[in-house]
Write a protein that holds these residues in place. Sequence first.
Motif, PDB file in Angstrom:
ATOM      1  N   UNK A   6       0.835  -1.208   0.000  1.00  0.00           N
ATOM      2  CA  UNK A   6       0.000   0.000   0.000  1.00  0.00           C
ATOM      3  C   UNK A   6       0.868   1.256   0.000  1.00  0.00           C
ATOM      4  N   UNK A   7       0.220   2.387  -0.155  1.00  0.00           N
ATOM      5  CA  UNK A   7       0.967   3.647  -0.226  1.00  0.00           C
ATOM      6  C   UNK A   7       1.542   4.091   1.120  1.00  0.00           C
ATOM      7  N   UNK A   8       1.347   3.296   2.167  1.00  0.00           N
ATOM      8  CA  UNK A   8       2.021   3.564   3.437  1.00  0.00           C
ATOM      9  C   UNK A   8       3.488   3.155   3.385  1.00  0.00           C
ATOM     10  N   UNK A   9       3.890   2.497   2.301  1.00  0.00           N
ATOM     11  CA  UNK A   9       5.270   2.028   2.118  1.00  0.00           C
ATOM     12  C   UNK A   9       6.235   3.202   2.272  1.00  0.00           C
ATOM     13  N   UNK A  10       7.311   2.959   3.035  1.00  0.00           N
ATOM     14  CA  UNK A  10       8.318   4.005   3.252  1.00  0.00           C
ATOM     15  C   UNK A  10       9.602   3.738   2.462  1.00  0.00           C
ATOM     16  N   UNK A  11       9.552   2.789   1.525  1.00  0.00           N
ATOM     17  CA  UNK A  11      10.706   2.460   0.681  1.00  0.00           C
ATOM     18  C   UNK A  11      11.953   2.132   1.500  1.00  0.00           C
ATOM     19  N   UNK A  16      12.123  -6.428  -0.481  1.00  0.00           N
ATOM     20  CA  UNK A  16      12.564  -6.952  -1.777  1.00  0.00           C
ATOM     21  C   UNK A  16      13.509  -8.153  -1.663  1.00  0.00           C
ATOM     22  N   UNK A  17      14.572  -8.085  -0.873  1.00  0.00           N
ATOM     23  CA  UNK A  17      15.479  -9.240  -0.809  1.00  0.00           C
ATOM     24  C   UNK A  17      14.883 -10.452  -0.097  1.00  0.00           C
ATOM     25  N   UNK A  18      13.800 -10.269   0.644  1.00  0.00           N
ATOM     26  CA  UNK A  18      13.178 -11.379   1.367  1.00  0.00           C
ATOM     27  C   UNK A  18      12.296 -12.243   0.485  1.00  0.00           C
ATOM     28  N   UNK A  19      11.888 -11.750  -0.681  1.00  0.00           N
ATOM     29  CA  UNK A  19      10.958 -12.476  -1.538  1.00  0.00           C
ATOM     30  C   UNK A  19      11.680 -13.590  -2.296  1.00  0.00           C
ATOM     31  N   UNK A  20      11.346 -14.852  -2.022  1.00  0.00           N
ATOM     32  CA  UNK A  20      12.030 -15.953  -2.694  1.00  0.00           C
ATOM     33  C   UNK A  20      11.662 -16.105  -4.166  1.00  0.00           C
ATOM     34  N   UNK A  21      10.584 -15.454  -4.589  1.00  0.00           N
ATOM     35  CA  UNK A  21      10.135 -15.560  -5.979  1.00  0.00           C
ATOM     36  C   UNK A  21      10.519 -14.362  -6.831  1.00  0.00           C
ATOM     37  N   UNK A  22      11.146 -13.365  -6.248  1.00  0.00           N
ATOM     38  CA  UNK A  22      11.491 -12.165  -7.000  1.00  0.00           C
ATOM     39  C   UNK A  22      10.267 -11.374  -7.428  1.00  0.00           C
ATOM     40  N   UNK A  23       9.200 -11.447  -6.636  1.00  0.00           N
ATOM     41  CA  UNK A  23       7.947 -10.779  -6.991  1.00  0.00           C
ATOM     42  C   UNK A  23       7.921  -9.303  -6.618  1.00  0.00           C
ATOM     43  N   UNK A  24       8.842  -8.871  -5.775  1.00  0.00           N
ATOM     44  CA  UNK A  24       8.849  -7.484  -5.304  1.00  0.00           C
ATOM     45  C   UNK A  24       9.912  -6.694  -6.053  1.00  0.00           C
ATOM     46  N   UNK A  25       9.500  -5.519  -6.539  1.00  0.00           N
ATOM     47  CA  UNK A  25      10.442  -4.639  -7.231  1.00  0.00           C
ATOM     48  C   UNK A  25      10.073  -3.186  -6.949  1.00  0.00           C
ATOM     49  N   UNK A  26      11.006  -2.312  -7.235  1.00  0.00           N
ATOM     50  CA  UNK A  26      10.759  -0.885  -7.036  1.00  0.00           C
ATOM     51  C   UNK A  26       9.824  -0.378  -8.118  1.00  0.00           C
ATOM     52  N   UNK A  27       8.716   0.221  -7.715  1.00  0.00           N
ATOM     53  CA  UNK A  27       7.788   0.828  -8.648  1.00  0.00           C
ATOM     54  C   UNK A  27       8.149   2.285  -8.859  1.00  0.00           C
ATOM     55  N   UNK A  28       7.225   3.040  -9.438  1.00  0.00           N
ATOM     56  CA  UNK A  28       7.500   4.458  -9.681  1.00  0.00           C
ATOM     57  C   UNK A  28       7.682   5.231  -8.388  1.00  0.00           C
ATOM     58  N   UNK A  29       6.853   4.936  -7.382  1.00  0.00           N
ATOM     59  CA  UNK A  29       6.945   5.662  -6.119  1.00  0.00           C
ATOM     60  C   UNK A  29       7.239   4.760  -4.936  1.00  0.00           C
ATOM     61  N   UNK A  30       6.678   3.562  -4.934  1.00  0.00           N
ATOM     62  CA  UNK A  30       6.871   2.615  -3.842  1.00  0.00           C
ATOM     63  C   UNK A  30       7.148   1.236  -4.432  1.00  0.00           C
ATOM     64  N   UNK A  31       7.496   0.316  -3.567  1.00  0.00           N
ATOM     65  CA  UNK A  31       7.696  -1.059  -4.030  1.00  0.00           C
ATOM     66  C   UNK A  31       6.360  -1.646  -4.463  1.00  0.00           C
ATOM     67  N   UNK A  32       6.421  -2.583  -5.396  1.00  0.00           N
ATOM     68  CA  UNK A  32       5.225  -3.246  -5.909  1.00  0.00           C
ATOM     69  C   UNK A  32       5.453  -4.759  -5.911  1.00  0.00           C
ATOM     70  N   UNK A  54       8.342  -6.167   7.251  1.00  0.00           N
ATOM     71  CA  UNK A  54       7.854  -4.811   6.989  1.00  0.00           C
ATOM     72  C   UNK A  54       7.663  -4.033   8.293  1.00  0.00           C
ATOM     73  N   UNK A  55       8.361  -2.915   8.458  1.00  0.00           N
ATOM     74  CA  UNK A  55       8.250  -2.156   9.708  1.00  0.00           C
ATOM     75  C   UNK A  55       6.973  -1.316   9.831  1.00  0.00           C
ATOM     76  N   UNK A  56       6.252  -1.124   8.722  1.00  0.00           N
ATOM     77  CA  UNK A  56       5.050  -0.281   8.785  1.00  0.00           C
ATOM     78  C   UNK A  56       3.768  -1.052   8.488  1.00  0.00           C
ATOM     79  N   UNK A  57       3.865  -2.366   8.355  1.00  0.00           N
ATOM     80  CA  UNK A  57       2.685  -3.216   8.154  1.00  0.00           C
ATOM     81  C   UNK A  57       1.836  -2.742   6.975  1.00  0.00           C
ATOM     82  N   UNK A  58       2.488  -2.600   5.813  1.00  0.00           N
ATOM     83  CA  UNK A  58       1.785  -2.082   4.629  1.00  0.00           C
ATOM     84  C   UNK A  58       1.652  -3.129   3.525  1.00  0.00           C
ATOM     85  N   UNK A  59       1.667  -4.423   3.899  1.00  0.00           N
ATOM     86  CA  UNK A  59       1.602  -5.483   2.891  1.00  0.00           C
ATOM     87  C   UNK A  59       0.428  -6.417   3.195  1.00  0.00           C
TER      88      UNK A  59
END
Length: 83
Positions: A6-11, A16-32, A54-59
């Motif tokens: 969600x947009x609560x992401x603090x980048x 990203x490195x925790x995802x074993x499938x490589x599903x997380x990447x940097x988007x235009x403003x936040x990770x996706x 995640x330190x802000x519980x935005x997933x």
Amino acid sequence: MALMITDECINCDVCEPECPNGAISQGEEIYVIDPNKCTECVGHFDEPQCQQVCPVDCIPFNPEFPESKEDLMEKFHKLTAEK
């Protein structure tokens, strides 16, 4: 179901490195999260690793991609067969 960031992401870069499938990447403003690669870590771990770090519980779960544990396991097998 796949997860989403969600947009609560603090980048903070910890998910990203925790995802074993490589599903997380940097988007235009936040990770996706690519829902085609996200298995909620089924097949790898008991719980989604990105949610654990995640330190802000935005997933949360993405309601646009409902999947059963069986569906996620099937996706896991397809993704790991491609590697």
